[in-house]
Design a protein around this motif. Structure first.
Motif, PDB file in Angstrom:
ATOM      1  N   MET A 121       0.844  -1.182   0.000  1.00  0.00           N
ATOM      2  CA  MET A 121       0.000   0.000   0.000  1.00  0.00           C
ATOM      3  C   MET A 121       0.892   1.249   0.000  1.00  0.00           C
ATOM      4  N   PRO A 122       0.659   2.200  -0.926  1.00  0.00           N
ATOM      5  CA  PRO A 122       1.490   3.410  -0.958  1.00  0.00           C
ATOM      6  C   PRO A 122       1.236   4.301   0.251  1.00  0.00           C
ATOM      7  N   LYS A 123       2.251   5.001   0.645  1.00  0.00           N
ATOM      8  CA  LYS A 123       2.126   5.949   1.754  1.00  0.00           C
ATOM      9  C   LYS A 123       1.400   7.200   1.286  1.00  0.00           C
ATOM     10  N   ILE A 124       0.680   7.817   2.204  1.00  0.00           N
ATOM     11  CA  ILE A 124      -0.041   9.047   1.883  1.00  0.00           C
ATOM     12  C   ILE A 124       0.947  10.199   1.742  1.00  0.00           C
ATOM     13  N   SER A 125       0.735  10.992   0.716  1.00  0.00           N
ATOM     14  CA  SER A 125       1.590  12.150   0.460  1.00  0.00           C
ATOM     15  C   SER A 125       1.551  13.106   1.642  1.00  0.00           C
ATOM     16  N   LYS A 126       2.676  13.694   1.930  1.00  0.00           N
ATOM     17  CA  LYS A 126       2.729  14.725   2.970  1.00  0.00           C
ATOM     18  C   LYS A 126       2.095  16.015   2.467  1.00  0.00           C
ATOM     19  N   LYS A 127       2.178  16.233   1.151  1.00  0.00           N
ATOM     20  CA  LYS A 127       1.641  17.459   0.561  1.00  0.00           C
ATOM     21  C   LYS A 127       0.513  17.110  -0.394  1.00  0.00           C
ATOM     22  N   ASN A 128      -0.364  18.056  -0.585  1.00  0.00           N
ATOM     23  CA  ASN A 128      -1.461  17.895  -1.529  1.00  0.00           C
ATOM     24  C   ASN A 128      -0.866  17.824  -2.935  1.00  0.00           C
ATOM     25  N   PRO A 129      -1.106  16.721  -3.673  1.00  0.00           N
ATOM     26  CA  PRO A 129      -0.503  16.576  -5.004  1.00  0.00           C
ATOM     27  C   PRO A 129      -1.195  17.374  -6.113  1.00  0.00           C
ATOM     28  N   LEU A 130      -2.316  17.999  -5.794  1.00  0.00           N
ATOM     29  CA  LEU A 130      -3.022  18.798  -6.802  1.00  0.00           C
ATOM     30  C   LEU A 130      -2.360  20.157  -6.967  1.00  0.00           C
ATOM     31  N   PRO A 164      -6.580   5.476 -13.254  1.00  0.00           N
ATOM     32  CA  PRO A 164      -7.173   4.469 -12.371  1.00  0.00           C
ATOM     33  C   PRO A 164      -6.178   3.877 -11.371  1.00  0.00           C
ATOM     34  N   LYS A 165      -4.899   3.874 -11.689  1.00  0.00           N
ATOM     35  CA  LYS A 165      -3.901   3.328 -10.763  1.00  0.00           C
ATOM     36  C   LYS A 165      -3.711   4.243  -9.564  1.00  0.00           C
ATOM     37  N   ARG A 166      -3.806   5.523  -9.800  1.00  0.00           N
ATOM     38  CA  ARG A 166      -3.598   6.507  -8.740  1.00  0.00           C
ATOM     39  C   ARG A 166      -4.925   6.898  -8.097  1.00  0.00           C
ATOM     40  N   ILE A 167      -6.026   6.504  -8.655  1.00  0.00           N
ATOM     41  CA  ILE A 167      -7.372   6.927  -8.260  1.00  0.00           C
ATOM     42  C   ILE A 167      -7.451   8.451  -8.366  1.00  0.00           C
ATOM     43  N   GLU A 168      -7.416   8.922  -9.593  1.00  0.00           N
ATOM     44  CA  GLU A 168      -7.505  10.354  -9.890  1.00  0.00           C
ATOM     45  C   GLU A 168      -8.736  10.587 -10.769  1.00  0.00           C
ATOM     46  N   LEU A 169      -9.606  11.467 -10.308  1.00  0.00           N
ATOM     47  CA  LEU A 169     -10.846  11.775 -11.005  1.00  0.00           C
ATOM     48  C   LEU A 169     -10.868  13.242 -11.416  1.00  0.00           C
ATOM     49  N   HIS A 170     -11.584  13.512 -12.504  1.00  0.00           N
ATOM     50  CA  HIS A 170     -11.791  14.893 -12.945  1.00  0.00           C
ATOM     51  C   HIS A 170     -13.264  15.042 -13.297  1.00  0.00           C
ATOM     52  N   ALA A 171     -13.900  16.066 -12.725  1.00  0.00           N
ATOM     53  CA  ALA A 171     -15.307  16.339 -13.012  1.00  0.00           C
ATOM     54  C   ALA A 171     -15.446  17.786 -13.463  1.00  0.00           C
ATOM     55  N   VAL A 172     -16.438  18.006 -14.294  1.00  0.00           N
ATOM     56  CA  VAL A 172     -16.757  19.362 -14.744  1.00  0.00           C
ATOM     57  C   VAL A 172     -18.154  19.685 -14.247  1.00  0.00           C
ATOM     58  N   TYR A 173     -18.268  20.805 -13.572  1.00  0.00           N
ATOM     59  CA  TYR A 173     -19.553  21.306 -13.108  1.00  0.00           C
ATOM     60  C   TYR A 173     -19.903  22.524 -13.935  1.00  0.00           C
ATOM     61  N   ARG A 174     -21.162  22.669 -14.244  1.00  0.00           N
ATOM     62  CA  ARG A 174     -21.622  23.806 -15.044  1.00  0.00           C
ATOM     63  C   ARG A 174     -22.517  24.687 -14.169  1.00  0.00           C
ATOM     64  N   ILE A 175     -22.223  25.984 -14.174  1.00  0.00           N
ATOM     65  CA  ILE A 175     -23.044  26.942 -13.433  1.00  0.00           C
ATOM     66  C   ILE A 175     -24.339  27.134 -14.226  1.00  0.00           C
ATOM     67  N   PRO A 176     -25.518  26.872 -13.610  1.00  0.00           N
ATOM     68  CA  PRO A 176     -26.780  26.840 -14.357  1.00  0.00           C
ATOM     69  C   PRO A 176     -27.129  28.108 -15.144  1.00  0.00           C
ATOM     70  N   ILE A 192      -7.846  13.335  -5.997  1.00  0.00           N
ATOM     71  CA  ILE A 192      -6.864  12.257  -5.912  1.00  0.00           C
ATOM     72  C   ILE A 192      -7.075  11.577  -4.568  1.00  0.00           C
ATOM     73  N   MET A 193      -7.125  10.245  -4.582  1.00  0.00           N
ATOM     74  CA  MET A 193      -7.341   9.474  -3.360  1.00  0.00           C
ATOM     75  C   MET A 193      -6.113   8.627  -3.066  1.00  0.00           C
ATOM     76  N   GLU A 194      -5.749   8.566  -1.786  1.00  0.00           N
ATOM     77  CA  GLU A 194      -4.642   7.725  -1.339  1.00  0.00           C
ATOM     78  C   GLU A 194      -5.075   7.009  -0.070  1.00  0.00           C
ATOM     79  N   GLU A 195      -4.739   5.720   0.024  1.00  0.00           N
ATOM     80  CA  GLU A 195      -5.115   4.929   1.193  1.00  0.00           C
ATOM     81  C   GLU A 195      -3.878   4.487   1.952  1.00  0.00           C
ATOM     82  N   ASP A 196      -4.002   4.488   3.276  1.00  0.00           N
ATOM     83  CA  ASP A 196      -2.932   4.000   4.138  1.00  0.00           C
ATOM     84  C   ASP A 196      -3.577   3.382   5.372  1.00  0.00           C
ATOM     85  N   GLY A 197      -3.460   2.080   5.506  1.00  0.00           N
ATOM     86  CA  GLY A 197      -3.965   1.398   6.697  1.00  0.00           C
ATOM     87  C   GLY A 197      -5.463   1.507   6.900  1.00  0.00           C
TER      88      GLY A 197
END
Length: 117
Positions: A1-10, A53-65, A76-81
């Motif tokens: 299981m990969p370690k959680i990043s110390k910093k926000n990767p975005l 999919p390997k990193r669990i990275e998603l991108h969504a677009v929202y539209r202002i009505p 981006i999602m990361e799991e540890d324990g």
């Protein structure tokens, strides 16, 4: 299981107040958290995709009505324990101000995700 990043990767937000970048931890495995976000994006987003999919990275677009402006939401999602950290960023594509829309959106998404987990 990969370690959680110390910093926000975005990418960091610009100096203009039309973006929010934050993270939140959920006491659940990444599969369950992923499923919650997929359901949220299916119901709310204009469109969304899995970027990596390997990193669990998603991108969504929202539209202002009213005006049809598009905002980008990256996750981006990361799991540890058995704990999953969700890094999330929501930013307007145009304009310097968003009247707090991105901040409220992220708060709502995280609240809905917590209720589904």
């Amino acid at each position: 299981m990969p370690k959680i990043s110390k910093k926000n990767p975005l990418p960091p937000c610009p100096v203009t107040p039309n973006c929010i970048r934050t993270s939140e931890q959920f006491g659940a495995g990444i599969e369950k958290v992923y499923e919650a976000f997929i359901k949220i994006f299916d119901n709310e987003a204009y469109r969304w995709e899995v970027v990596d999919p390997k990193r669990i990275e998603l991108h969504a677009v929202y539209r202002i009505p009213v005006f049809g402006f598009k905002d980008d939401v990256d996750v981006i999602m990361e799991e540890d324990g058995g704990t999953t950290t969700v890094f999330i960023r929501s930013a307007s594509r145009v304009g310097a101000y968003d009247l707090g829309v991105n901040h409220r959106r992220v708060k709502r998404i995280l609240k809905k995700a917590a209720s589904k987990i």
